[in-house]
Design a protein around this motif. Structure first.
Motif, PDB file in Angstrom:
ATOM      1  N   ARG A  31      -2.264   4.597  -9.166  1.00  0.00           N
ATOM      2  CA  ARG A  31      -3.136   3.888  -8.538  1.00  0.00           C
ATOM      3  C   ARG A  31      -4.477   4.584  -8.730  1.00  0.00           C
ATOM      4  NH1 ARG A  31       0.492   0.921  -4.425  1.00  0.00           N
ATOM      5  NH2 ARG A  31       2.475   0.997  -5.518  1.00  0.00           N
ATOM      6  N   VAL A  32      -5.568   3.774  -8.757  1.00  0.00           N
ATOM      7  CA  VAL A  32      -6.885   4.329  -8.593  1.00  0.00           C
ATOM      8  C   VAL A  32      -7.683   4.205  -7.413  1.00  0.00           C
ATOM      9  CG1 VAL A  32      -6.953   4.824 -11.016  1.00  0.00           C
ATOM     10  CG2 VAL A  32      -7.929   2.572 -10.125  1.00  0.00           C
ATOM     11  N   GLY A  39       0.789  -1.328   0.072  1.00  0.00           N
ATOM     12  CA  GLY A  39       0.105   0.109   0.106  1.00  0.00           C
ATOM     13  C   GLY A  39       0.729   1.031   0.138  1.00  0.00           C
ATOM     14  N   GLN A  40       0.365   2.394  -0.530  1.00  0.00           N
ATOM     15  CA  GLN A  40       1.033   3.632  -0.696  1.00  0.00           C
ATOM     16  C   GLN A  40       0.125   4.722  -0.507  1.00  0.00           C
ATOM     17  OE1 GLN A  40       4.177   4.292  -1.235  1.00  0.00           O
ATOM     18  NE2 GLN A  40       5.020   2.041  -1.654  1.00  0.00           N
ATOM     19  N   SER A  41       0.387   5.833   0.284  1.00  0.00           N
ATOM     20  CA  SER A  41      -0.291   6.921   0.475  1.00  0.00           C
ATOM     21  C   SER A  41      -0.353   7.693  -0.611  1.00  0.00           C
ATOM     22  CB  SER A  41       0.229   7.827   1.489  1.00  0.00           C
ATOM     23  OG  SER A  41       1.564   8.272   1.650  1.00  0.00           O
ATOM     24  N   ASN A  42       0.737   7.519  -1.684  1.00  0.00           N
ATOM     25  CA  ASN A  42       0.797   8.521  -2.679  1.00  0.00           C
ATOM     26  C   ASN A  42       0.423   7.697  -4.021  1.00  0.00           C
ATOM     27  OD1 ASN A  42       1.511   9.901  -4.883  1.00  0.00           O
ATOM     28  ND2 ASN A  42       3.772   9.943  -4.793  1.00  0.00           N
ATOM     29  N   PRO A  43      -0.831   7.993  -4.798  1.00  0.00           N
ATOM     30  CA  PRO A  43      -1.336   7.190  -5.680  1.00  0.00           C
ATOM     31  C   PRO A  43      -0.552   7.169  -7.179  1.00  0.00           C
ATOM     32  CG  PRO A  43      -2.538   9.274  -5.794  1.00  0.00           C
ATOM     33  CD  PRO A  43      -1.688   9.200  -4.508  1.00  0.00           C
ATOM     34  N   ALA A  44       0.630   8.101  -7.020  1.00  0.00           N
ATOM     35  CA  ALA A  44       1.287   8.093  -8.282  1.00  0.00           C
ATOM     36  C   ALA A  44       2.427   7.107  -8.300  1.00  0.00           C
ATOM     37  CB  ALA A  44       2.137   9.488  -8.454  1.00  0.00           C
ATOM     38  N   MET A  74      -9.734  -0.189   4.528  1.00  0.00           N
ATOM     39  CA  MET A  74      -9.213  -0.682   5.867  1.00  0.00           C
ATOM     40  C   MET A  74      -7.872   0.269   6.489  1.00  0.00           C
ATOM     41  SD  MET A  74      -7.518  -4.410   6.717  1.00  0.00           S
ATOM     42  CE  MET A  74      -8.919  -5.262   6.220  1.00  0.00           C
ATOM     43  N   ASP A  75      -7.057   0.402   5.519  1.00  0.00           N
ATOM     44  CA  ASP A  75      -5.956   1.248   5.829  1.00  0.00           C
ATOM     45  C   ASP A  75      -5.930   2.748   5.202  1.00  0.00           C
ATOM     46  OD1 ASP A  75      -5.109   0.411   3.594  1.00  0.00           O
ATOM     47  OD2 ASP A  75      -3.683  -0.739   4.237  1.00  0.00           O
ATOM     48  N   GLY A  76      -6.620   2.916   4.057  1.00  0.00           N
ATOM     49  CA  GLY A  76      -6.541   4.210   3.228  1.00  0.00           C
ATOM     50  C   GLY A  76      -5.452   4.312   2.617  1.00  0.00           C
ATOM     51  N   LEU A  77      -4.928   3.250   2.072  1.00  0.00           N
ATOM     52  CA  LEU A  77      -3.782   3.026   1.310  1.00  0.00           C
ATOM     53  C   LEU A  77      -4.223   2.891  -0.096  1.00  0.00           C
ATOM     54  CD1 LEU A  77      -0.796   1.735   3.600  1.00  0.00           C
ATOM     55  CD2 LEU A  77      -1.563   4.206   2.869  1.00  0.00           C
ATOM     56  N   PHE A  78      -3.351   3.275  -0.920  1.00  0.00           N
ATOM     57  CA  PHE A  78      -3.623   2.810  -2.636  1.00  0.00           C
ATOM     58  C   PHE A  78      -2.927   1.700  -2.882  1.00  0.00           C
ATOM     59  CE2 PHE A  78      -4.661   7.184  -2.479  1.00  0.00           C
ATOM     60  CZ  PHE A  78      -5.925   7.370  -3.256  1.00  0.00           C
ATOM     61  N   TYR A  79      -3.569   0.707  -3.749  1.00  0.00           N
ATOM     62  CA  TYR A  79      -3.057  -0.626  -3.992  1.00  0.00           C
ATOM     63  C   TYR A  79      -3.300  -0.939  -5.287  1.00  0.00           C
ATOM     64  CZ  TYR A  79      -2.819  -1.929   0.841  1.00  0.00           C
ATOM     65  OH  TYR A  79      -2.319  -2.006   2.162  1.00  0.00           O
ATOM     66  N   ILE A  80      -2.425  -1.599  -5.940  1.00  0.00           N
ATOM     67  CA  ILE A  80      -2.455  -2.440  -7.414  1.00  0.00           C
ATOM     68  C   ILE A  80      -2.655  -3.631  -7.253  1.00  0.00           C
ATOM     69  CG2 ILE A  80      -1.883  -2.749  -9.637  1.00  0.00           C
ATOM     70  CD1 ILE A  80      -0.344   0.017  -9.328  1.00  0.00           C
ATOM     71  N   CYS A  81      -3.599  -4.423  -7.690  1.00  0.00           N
ATOM     72  CA  CYS A  81      -3.920  -5.804  -7.558  1.00  0.00           C
ATOM     73  C   CYS A  81      -4.133  -6.488  -8.903  1.00  0.00           C
ATOM     74  CB  CYS A  81      -4.868  -6.312  -6.403  1.00  0.00           C
ATOM     75  SG  CYS A  81      -4.641  -5.810  -4.871  1.00  0.00           S
ATOM     76  N   ILE A  82      -3.404  -7.557  -9.430  1.00  0.00           N
ATOM     77  CA  ILE A  82      -3.451  -8.158 -10.833  1.00  0.00           C
ATOM     78  C   ILE A  82      -3.977  -9.514 -10.645  1.00  0.00           C
ATOM     79  CG2 ILE A  82      -2.408  -8.686 -12.964  1.00  0.00           C
ATOM     80  CD1 ILE A  82      -2.818  -5.655 -12.279  1.00  0.00           C
ATOM     81  N   THR A  83      -5.096  -9.902 -11.228  1.00  0.00           N
ATOM     82  CA  THR A  83      -5.230 -11.411 -11.365  1.00  0.00           C
ATOM     83  C   THR A  83      -4.647 -12.064 -12.386  1.00  0.00           C
ATOM     84  OG1 THR A  83      -7.561 -10.778 -10.584  1.00  0.00           O
ATOM     85  CG2 THR A  83      -7.239 -12.985 -11.849  1.00  0.00           C
ATOM     86  N   HIS A  84      -4.288 -11.907 -13.502  1.00  0.00           N
ATOM     87  CA  HIS A  84      -3.821 -12.482 -14.593  1.00  0.00           C
ATOM     88  C   HIS A  84      -2.963 -11.672 -15.668  1.00  0.00           C
ATOM     89  CE1 HIS A  84      -3.189 -15.866 -16.867  1.00  0.00           C
ATOM     90  NE2 HIS A  84      -3.938 -15.714 -18.048  1.00  0.00           N
ATOM     91  N   VAL A  85      -1.815 -12.301 -15.922  1.00  0.00           N
ATOM     92  CA  VAL A  85      -1.385 -11.532 -17.208  1.00  0.00           C
ATOM     93  C   VAL A  85      -0.715 -12.404 -18.214  1.00  0.00           C
ATOM     94  CG1 VAL A  85       1.108 -10.381 -17.919  1.00  0.00           C
ATOM     95  CG2 VAL A  85       0.047  -9.891 -15.396  1.00  0.00           C
ATOM     96  N   GLN A  86      -0.923 -12.311 -19.533  1.00  0.00           N
ATOM     97  CA  GLN A  86      -0.902 -13.078 -20.710  1.00  0.00           C
ATOM     98  C   GLN A  86       0.202 -12.008 -21.444  1.00  0.00           C
ATOM     99  OE1 GLN A  86      -4.392 -13.989 -22.594  1.00  0.00           O
ATOM    100  NE2 GLN A  86      -4.854 -15.817 -21.295  1.00  0.00           N
ATOM    101  N   ILE A  87       1.161 -12.701 -22.061  1.00  0.00           N
ATOM    102  CA  ILE A  87       1.997 -12.072 -23.147  1.00  0.00           C
ATOM    103  C   ILE A  87       1.935 -12.996 -24.342  1.00  0.00           C
ATOM    104  CG2 ILE A  87       4.437 -11.557 -23.531  1.00  0.00           C
ATOM    105  CD1 ILE A  87       4.884 -11.163 -20.748  1.00  0.00           C
TER     106      ILE A  87
END
Length: 363
Positions: free
Chosen positions: A263-264, A151-156, A269-282
């Motif tokens: 981050r969007v 988690g990050q407080s800065n969304p950038a 729960m903690d007021g922090l910004f997260y990025i979460c990814i389910t799946h990546v295909q190349i």
């Protein structure tokens, strides 16, 4: 028929080359070389297959040596005149570049990730590790399956996911990414990034320390990037999102990094910004196991190795499912061990007793 003229004999060789290089299809050039011995000699002597390949894939201009290591190829020998050796090298290049071009245009298009290397950060390792992005499902039994950043407080603040592809030479067409929707949190938030960008390259060679020991750089400095894409906006939607490159890109070295920019979604729960990814295909074409490359530093010159002149059949081409299955089994076993040790992170999904008995979540 009595007035036939062979323009390769009548015209200046440079003019003949310009005419033949108007051909943009490898198979047309192969047909030209089958017309007669003199035409075949002209195609090989002037390296027309190599010129066509380099015109299509200019990144290969750094190849300064071609080595055939196929079982059907005789061991190289220094016996014979210099003219004979030069002609043998030209024939070798002709075979290699002709098959290389054929591979880029006719080998199967498939999912190219061989393994996950690293993530710039992970919130709860290994339960929310990058290996989860190899599995298309967002659930593994009763557990959610996704990668989560810290988690990050800065969304950038951005994140990266780095993968090893299944060959040294891969032609990349598109990348597909699915953000994770937290089905166990109030409001079903989706932890997407604002945008994505892609980098391709190869591992740095190990550096010897003062005591002669191999020294590796930190995780962020282990790679040399030779290509960086434009930025693509990512939608905050729970679906496999397609990011198609403007034109196919040749990755030399078999390393690809997904940059997740911005981050969007803030976690309640903690007021922090997260990025979460389910799946990546190349998605693209791999020239493994037919070809491999050695990259020489600091000159950046390449040695192209031909390991086989057999085109992989559909049955021989690995689709990645076995790798994903093994990764998933390792992850599940690791979770079981951690649970027995009492040191596993298990998020509170908030399922009631009725939901726990639902068939959807039964192993």
């Amino acid at each position: 028929m009595e007035n036939r003229i062979d323009f390769l004999i009548v015209l200046d060789p440079d003019v003949s080359n310009r005419i033949l290089m108007c051909l943009e299809d490898l198979f047309d050039l192969v047909r030209v070389s089958a017309v007669s011995r003199s035409w075949r000699h002209h195609v090989i002597a002037n390296g027309l297959c190599k010129q066509l390949c380099l015109r299509l894939f200019p990144q290969l201009s750094k190849v300064d040596r071609v080595i055939e290591l196929t079982s059907s190829t005789k061991e190289p020998t220094e016996v014979g005149s210099s003219n004979f050796m030069e002609w043998e090298n030209l024939k070798q290049e002709h075979r290699a570049y002709a098959f290389l071009t054929r591979g880029f245009t006719s080998f199967a298009v498939k999912q190219l990730i061989a393994e996950a290397i690293s993530a710039s950060s992970t919130d709860n390792y290994p339960e929310e590790g990058i290996d989860n992005t190899l599995d298309p499902s967002d659930r593994a039994g009763r557990m959610a399956s996704y990668w989560s950043s810290k988690g990050q407080s800065n969304p950038a603040v951005h994140e990266t996911l780095t993968y090893k592809l299944d060959g040294d030479l891969c032609l990349i067409y598109e990348i597909n990414i699915q953000p994770f929707q937290a089905f166990f949190q109030w409001g079903l938030p989706i932890y997407s990034a604002k945008a994505v960008r892609f980098r391709m390259g190869h591992l740095k060679p190990p550096v010897d320390g003062p005591m002669g020991e191999s020294v590796q750089d930190g995780a962020d400095n282990r790679f040399i990037w030779t290509y960086t894409s434009e930025e693509f906006p990512m939608a905050q939607e729970n679906r496999l999102q397609n990011f198609k490159l403007p034109q196919p890109v040749l990755c030399i070295g078999g390393i690809m990094q997904v940059e997740l920019l911005g981050r969007v979604q803030r976690q309640e729960m903690d007021g922090l910004f997260y990025i979460c990814i389910t799946h990546v295909q190349i998605v693209g074409r791999s020239l493994s196991p037919a070809f491999s490359v050695d990259i020489h530093e600091p000159s950046k010159k390449l040695t192209l190795k031909v390991l086989s002149y057999n085109q992989p059949s559909l049955l021989e081409v690995p689709c990645g499912n076995s790798s994903v299955y093994l990764q998933r089994r390792v992850r599940d076993l690791r979770q079981i061990v951690n649970i027995l040790r009492g040191n596993v992170y298990v998020p509170d999904y908030g399922w009631g007793e009725e939901e726990e008995s639902d068939d959807e979540f039964v192993l």
